[in-house]
Design an enzyme around this catalytic site. Sequence first.
Site, PDB file in Angstrom:
ATOM      1  N   CYS A 192      -5.078   1.438  14.859  1.00  0.00           N
ATOM      2  CA  CYS A 192      -4.994   1.253  13.403  1.00  0.00           C
ATOM      3  C   CYS A 192      -4.612  -0.165  13.061  1.00  0.00           C
ATOM      4  O   CYS A 192      -4.777  -0.605  11.936  1.00  0.00           O
ATOM      5  CB  CYS A 192      -3.990   2.221  12.805  1.00  0.00           C
ATOM      6  N   ARG A 232      -7.791  16.329  20.415  1.00  0.00           N
ATOM      7  CA  ARG A 232      -8.651  15.586  21.323  1.00  0.00           C
ATOM      8  C   ARG A 232      -7.900  15.032  22.527  1.00  0.00           C
ATOM      9  O   ARG A 232      -8.508  14.620  23.497  1.00  0.00           O
ATOM     10  CB  ARG A 232      -9.328  14.454  20.553  1.00  0.00           C
TER      11      ARG A 232
HETATM   12  P1  NAD Z   1      -8.002  12.409  12.135  1.00  0.00           P
HETATM   13  O1  NAD Z   1      -7.604  12.333  10.713  1.00  0.00           O
HETATM   14  O2  NAD Z   1      -9.358  12.862  12.464  1.00  0.00           O
HETATM   15  O3  NAD Z   1      -6.999  13.380  12.908  1.00  0.00           O
HETATM   16  C1  NAD Z   1      -5.595  13.266  12.725  1.00  0.00           C
HETATM   17  C2  NAD Z   1      -4.999  14.665  12.651  1.00  0.00           C
HETATM   18  O4  NAD Z   1      -5.451  15.313  11.475  1.00  0.00           O
HETATM   19  C3  NAD Z   1      -5.403  15.537  13.823  1.00  0.00           C
HETATM   20  O5  NAD Z   1      -4.256  16.198  14.285  1.00  0.00           O
HETATM   21  C4  NAD Z   1      -6.437  16.478  13.250  1.00  0.00           C
HETATM   22  O6  NAD Z   1      -6.369  17.752  13.805  1.00  0.00           O
HETATM   23  C5  NAD Z   1      -6.096  16.538  11.779  1.00  0.00           C
HETATM   24  N1  NAD Z   1      -7.296  16.606  10.932  1.00  0.00           N
HETATM   25  C6  NAD Z   1      -8.467  15.960  11.124  1.00  0.00           C
HETATM   26  N2  NAD Z   1      -9.328  16.221  10.124  1.00  0.00           N
HETATM   27  C7  NAD Z   1      -8.690  17.054   9.289  1.00  0.00           C
HETATM   28  C8  NAD Z   1      -9.046  17.673   8.059  1.00  0.00           C
HETATM   29  N3  NAD Z   1     -10.238  17.489   7.511  1.00  0.00           N
HETATM   30  N4  NAD Z   1      -8.131  18.455   7.472  1.00  0.00           N
HETATM   31  C9  NAD Z   1      -6.925  18.646   7.999  1.00  0.00           C
HETATM   32  N5  NAD Z   1      -6.536  18.084   9.168  1.00  0.00           N
HETATM   33  C10 NAD Z   1      -7.394  17.293   9.801  1.00  0.00           C
HETATM   34  O7  NAD Z   1      -7.696  10.961  12.760  1.00  0.00           O
HETATM   35  P2  NAD Z   1      -8.083  10.473  14.204  1.00  0.00           P
HETATM   36  O8  NAD Z   1      -9.542  10.241  14.252  1.00  0.00           O
HETATM   37  O9  NAD Z   1      -7.460  11.342  15.224  1.00  0.00           O
HETATM   38  O10 NAD Z   1      -7.316   9.069  14.253  1.00  0.00           O
HETATM   39  C11 NAD Z   1      -7.899   7.871  13.876  1.00  0.00           C
HETATM   40  C12 NAD Z   1      -7.463   7.460  12.491  1.00  0.00           C
HETATM   41  O11 NAD Z   1      -6.051   7.375  12.447  1.00  0.00           O
HETATM   42  C13 NAD Z   1      -7.964   6.093  12.072  1.00  0.00           C
HETATM   43  O12 NAD Z   1      -8.358   6.138  10.729  1.00  0.00           O
HETATM   44  C14 NAD Z   1      -6.753   5.199  12.243  1.00  0.00           C
HETATM   45  O13 NAD Z   1      -6.743   4.046  11.425  1.00  0.00           O
HETATM   46  C15 NAD Z   1      -5.672   6.145  11.860  1.00  0.00           C
HETATM   47  N6  NAD Z   1      -4.391   5.722  12.383  1.00  0.00           N
HETATM   48  C16 NAD Z   1      -3.506   5.198  11.513  1.00  0.00           C
HETATM   49  C17 NAD Z   1      -2.291   4.755  11.969  1.00  0.00           C
HETATM   50  C18 NAD Z   1      -1.311   4.152  11.020  1.00  0.00           C
HETATM   51  O14 NAD Z   1      -0.148   4.049  11.393  1.00  0.00           O
HETATM   52  N7  NAD Z   1      -1.716   3.773   9.821  1.00  0.00           N
HETATM   53  C19 NAD Z   1      -1.961   4.859  13.331  1.00  0.00           C
HETATM   54  C20 NAD Z   1      -2.899   5.432  14.190  1.00  0.00           C
HETATM   55  C21 NAD Z   1      -4.110   5.862  13.698  1.00  0.00           C
END
Ligand code: NAD
Length: 519
Positions: free
Chosen positions: A304, A200
């Site tokens: 997050c 994204r």
């Molecule tokens: P997301 O899980 O949708 O995407 C993260 C990555 O995972 C992307 O590169 C995406 O391509 C991949 N992905 C997404 N769905 C997938 C699936 N079903 N199977 C395999 N890969 C998949 O997360 P997002 O919406 O981009 O980010 C927001 C989330 O990240 C929130 O829940 C936030 O709390 C979390 N976050 C956590 C931290 C932390 O340090 N704990 C930091 C930043 C964000």
Amino acid sequence: MLAVPRVTGAPVLNALRRPYSNVAPTTKLFIDGKFQESQATQWIDLHNPATNEVVTRVPQSTKAEMDAAVQSAKNAFQSWKHSTVLTRQQLMLKLQAVIRRDIKKLAANITLEQGKTLADAEGDVMRGLQVVEHTCAAGSLLLGETLQNIAKDMDCTSYKLPLGVTAGICPFNFPAMIPLWMFPMALVTGNASIIKPSERDPGATMLIMELLNEVGCPPGLVNVIHGSRDAVNFICENPDIKAISFVGSDQAGKYIYEKGCANGKRVQSNMGAKNHAVVLPDANKEATIDQLCGAAFGAAGQRCMAISVAVLVGEAQNWIPDIVARAKKLNVSAGHEPGTDVGPVISPAAKQRILKLVESGIKEGAKCPLDGRNITVAKYPNGNFVGPTILTDVKPSYECYKEEIFGPVLSIVSADTLEQAIEIINANPYGNGTAIFTTNGSSARQFVNEIDVGQVGVNVPIPVPLPMFSFTGSRGSFWGDLHFYGKQGLNFYTQTKTVTSLWRKGQVVSKSSVSMPVH
Ligand code: NAD
């Protein structure tokens, strides 16, 4: 130009489908130090969240492209693993200088693709840059251990050695900071790295790759592949990838952790959060309300470590009108507009999800003294805007409390005592961050001691540790053993080799000993 089939991501209501473009510029792959056009047959449109215009098309990398990225990383690792610690340090010293030079350019790209305000986007780059700066002390950070004379004429030394090819899978909400939590740590410890940015908003990662080339990073040390689930599966299954750093949602994080571990890889998985701020009535009212609003609504709540729940204790429950008044002053508009406090959320689907969770809260009994659901931003009528929203009287059983909303929504929960507030937080499955606002040292100390959350702020709303420490979210917010950056990050990217040496003069052996040596 040939038409390219559209790839739909998360289910999006038909009414929200945005125009598909086959003319927008493409985001390139970065393999072996070169920017390459992907041969993908599937592409993902990336929209500016403030306008929903297509900014770029992101490829779903082909298997051949991803194989080439890993091969390139393997080749680069063969010489990089022998590089001197000074060479690695110098690369990071040069990299931090050019990132700092280009901070505004990187921030502008983040605002374009992700939506956050320019000032906040600079903070995104800066928090990543601090990790790069920290790696410039690699000479000290990588010191092993040594002990002379562990037995007669025998010494023992341990070394921190690289793993090989490592991979990073990134979320959308910090397009610069999170990749910079990953590959600089991997490189300075002697590894090669494959980065899969969020589909994204991969632009910041691509700009950083240009900077890596500018500072003379050996080709192949960092490669960038794009895509979503197929690229993630590729990383989890590829036998040459030894470790995976993941940051993102619970659903993806648990999947990647399980799949990566099942394939024998190290995995560190930072996931979702529900961060509570406890407000005691003795807190400094003005400063606390300021901090609460900044941490709840900054980045449109898409951090997050955002404060998404305020637990008002006793008399502090009377502060709700003041919190509402302060939140009302925040300006909602496109991130690049001067004076914007709250930009758009990432997509129409994210907006719909936020609105649904607010609605469910109201249906379940919450009150909504500040409702940002119907906000319009005249200059950007097509943007994914949600205004600051406050739900009060929220109960832990409500859907809006149980789910991570990831939008500019502050839920307010009431508690009679500090003990009750601590109980509420400890009963929540997440453990990313929490904060207490008070002027009473013993209350703060009790909170710090009794709270079961990995990162705690005392009068600090977003206690993200600097890189000499590690990012230590806990319980449902983290799966793995070793956290990101700091000492734990170094240990994540290294394995220990322990060497025991015997150098004895004039040793005469009359008969072999077959007992277990005990030195
Ligand atoms: P997301 O899980 O949708 O995407 C993260 C990555 O995972 C992307 O590169 C995406 O391509 C991949 N992905 C997404 N769905 C997938 C699936 N079903 N199977 C395999 N890969 C998949 O997360 P997002 O919406 O981009 O980010 C927001 C989330 O990240 C929130 O829940 C936030 O709390 C979390 N976050 C956590 C931290 C932390 O340090 N704990 C930091 C930043 C964000």
